[in-house]
Design an enzyme around this catalytic site. Sequence first.
Site, PDB file in Angstrom:
ATOM      1  N   GLY A  30       2.747   1.977  10.918  1.00  0.00           N
ATOM      2  CA  GLY A  30       3.769   3.012  10.781  1.00  0.00           C
ATOM      3  C   GLY A  30       4.488   3.345  12.072  1.00  0.00           C
ATOM      4  O   GLY A  30       5.190   4.352  12.161  1.00  0.00           O
ATOM      5  N   LYS A  68       0.155   4.230  -0.221  1.00  0.00           N
ATOM      6  CA  LYS A  68      -0.465   5.418   0.390  1.00  0.00           C
ATOM      7  C   LYS A  68      -0.232   6.638  -0.511  1.00  0.00           C
ATOM      8  O   LYS A  68      -0.232   6.483  -1.724  1.00  0.00           O
ATOM      9  CB  LYS A  68       0.054   5.603   1.820  1.00  0.00           C
ATOM     10  CG  LYS A  68      -0.096   4.314   2.645  1.00  0.00           C
ATOM     11  CD  LYS A  68       0.129   4.492   4.111  1.00  0.00           C
ATOM     12  CE  LYS A  68      -0.109   3.161   4.814  1.00  0.00           C
ATOM     13  NZ  LYS A  68       0.031   3.238   6.270  1.00  0.00           N
ATOM     14  N   GLU A 119      -5.345  -4.964  10.656  1.00  0.00           N
ATOM     15  CA  GLU A 119      -4.262  -4.022  10.937  1.00  0.00           C
ATOM     16  C   GLU A 119      -4.563  -3.273  12.231  1.00  0.00           C
ATOM     17  O   GLU A 119      -5.349  -2.313  12.220  1.00  0.00           O
ATOM     18  CB  GLU A 119      -4.138  -2.996   9.809  1.00  0.00           C
ATOM     19  CG  GLU A 119      -3.876  -3.598   8.455  1.00  0.00           C
ATOM     20  CD  GLU A 119      -3.348  -2.560   7.483  1.00  0.00           C
ATOM     21  OE1 GLU A 119      -2.223  -2.738   7.000  1.00  0.00           O
ATOM     22  OE2 GLU A 119      -4.036  -1.558   7.219  1.00  0.00           O
ATOM     23  N   ASN A 156       0.877  -1.177   0.000  1.00  0.00           N
ATOM     24  CA  ASN A 156       0.000   0.000   0.000  1.00  0.00           C
ATOM     25  C   ASN A 156       0.912   1.224   0.000  1.00  0.00           C
ATOM     26  O   ASN A 156       1.502   1.552   1.025  1.00  0.00           O
ATOM     27  CB  ASN A 156      -0.875  -0.052   1.267  1.00  0.00           C
ATOM     28  CG  ASN A 156      -1.683   1.209   1.473  1.00  0.00           C
ATOM     29  OD1 ASN A 156      -1.762   2.077   0.588  1.00  0.00           O
ATOM     30  ND2 ASN A 156      -2.291   1.335   2.641  1.00  0.00           N
ATOM     31  N   SER A 162       3.521  -2.298  10.290  1.00  0.00           N
ATOM     32  CA  SER A 162       4.974  -2.400  10.502  1.00  0.00           C
ATOM     33  C   SER A 162       5.560  -3.757  10.108  1.00  0.00           C
ATOM     34  O   SER A 162       6.498  -4.238  10.750  1.00  0.00           O
ATOM     35  CB  SER A 162       5.335  -2.058  11.952  1.00  0.00           C
ATOM     36  OG  SER A 162       4.935  -0.735  12.257  1.00  0.00           O
ATOM     37  N   HIS A 179      -9.418   1.273   4.980  1.00  0.00           N
ATOM     38  CA  HIS A 179      -8.146   1.419   5.704  1.00  0.00           C
ATOM     39  C   HIS A 179      -8.370   2.376   6.874  1.00  0.00           C
ATOM     40  O   HIS A 179      -9.119   3.341   6.772  1.00  0.00           O
ATOM     41  CB  HIS A 179      -7.069   1.962   4.762  1.00  0.00           C
ATOM     42  CG  HIS A 179      -5.702   1.908   5.370  1.00  0.00           C
ATOM     43  ND1 HIS A 179      -5.271   2.822   6.310  1.00  0.00           N
ATOM     44  CD2 HIS A 179      -4.686   1.023   5.202  1.00  0.00           C
ATOM     45  CE1 HIS A 179      -4.041   2.505   6.683  1.00  0.00           C
ATOM     46  NE2 HIS A 179      -3.656   1.412   6.033  1.00  0.00           N
ATOM     47  N   GLU A 182      -6.684   4.669   8.058  1.00  0.00           N
ATOM     48  CA  GLU A 182      -6.388   6.086   7.801  1.00  0.00           C
ATOM     49  C   GLU A 182      -7.588   6.785   7.167  1.00  0.00           C
ATOM     50  O   GLU A 182      -7.829   7.965   7.399  1.00  0.00           O
ATOM     51  CB  GLU A 182      -5.129   6.202   6.928  1.00  0.00           C
ATOM     52  CG  GLU A 182      -3.879   5.937   7.751  1.00  0.00           C
ATOM     53  CD  GLU A 182      -2.680   5.455   6.962  1.00  0.00           C
ATOM     54  OE1 GLU A 182      -2.682   5.559   5.718  1.00  0.00           O
ATOM     55  OE2 GLU A 182      -1.732   4.958   7.600  1.00  0.00           O
TER      56      GLU A 182
HETATM   57  P1  PGA Z   1       2.961   0.163   7.642  1.00  0.00           P
HETATM   58  O1  PGA Z   1       1.496   0.397   7.042  1.00  0.00           O
HETATM   59  O2  PGA Z   1       3.480  -1.112   7.041  1.00  0.00           O
HETATM   60  O3  PGA Z   1       3.762   1.364   7.185  1.00  0.00           O
HETATM   61  O4  PGA Z   1       2.831   0.074   9.119  1.00  0.00           O
HETATM   62  C1  PGA Z   1       0.625  -0.674   6.852  1.00  0.00           C
HETATM   63  C2  PGA Z   1      -0.695  -0.179   6.307  1.00  0.00           C
HETATM   64  O5  PGA Z   1      -1.166   0.877   6.743  1.00  0.00           O
HETATM   65  O6  PGA Z   1      -1.302  -0.825   5.437  1.00  0.00           O
END
Ligand code: PGA
Length: 253
Positions: free
Chosen positions: A170, A12, A164, A10, A210, A93, A95
């Site tokens: 992150g 982003k 997640e 992803n 992560s 997601h 976010e």
């Molecule tokens: P990350 O993000 O691997 O940077 O923690 C995962 C995600 O949000 O899909």
Amino acid sequence: MAQRPYIVGNWKMNGTRAMLPEARAIDRAAQRHMKVEVAVAPPYTLIHAVHREAEQIGVGAQDCSPDPDGAHTGDISASMLADAGAKFVILGHSERRQAYGETSEQVNAKAVAALEVGIRVIICCGEPLDVREAGKAEDYVAKQLQASLPAIEDAGEKVTVAYEPIWAIGTGKTATNDDIAAMHAMIRELLNKRYGEDQSADVRILYGGSVKPENAAEILGTAEVGGALVGGASLTADSFMGIALAASETEEG
Ligand code: PGA
């Protein structure tokens, strides 16, 4: 039939055309790991370009509109994604749920819209830290998924779930293997009830938050983990394919 492990990047809101060589490198490397299904979701602006580069990897999007067309300034419909070469879309997601107040009902409507035009869906779920600390993570995720999962007969081929935990995205933190295993077992149970065991068997449950080459083998070796949704570590071919390699070795192991 058991599905291959699914490793999805992803990107982003990262990437311009300068990232295309990286996409090419991911695609070339993926050709050496055929036991793993590798895919990337670049920003909208790169979907078509990455699709044109890709021989092996799947290309998808990070969101879509629930509506087919019309007066929705700034939105992108699922049929537009299909036209650009997208084969799947990440929906719900955290976010988007957090920044735009996206509800599970909206995620469900988006999933229906995507499936209608032949785009597979990755439905995201995951709890915030206070919910985890209160011991209510499984209830929270179950509720989120019940409302987000689309009603569909042939879910096995078309639906993927990504768990997640929000506090792991992150941050460099990951859930413990026991916590991941318990959550994924709960999700499998829910999928069995929702779609029937035959269809559910083909719905992969990804872990995200992560995931890196260094921790991928352990996470991917956990029961009911069918792959990974990868943010930061999907931005270079080196680290992303380190995760695909771990998935490939887990398959062989
Ligand atoms: P990350 O993000 O691997 O940077 O923690 C995962 C995600 O949000 O899909």
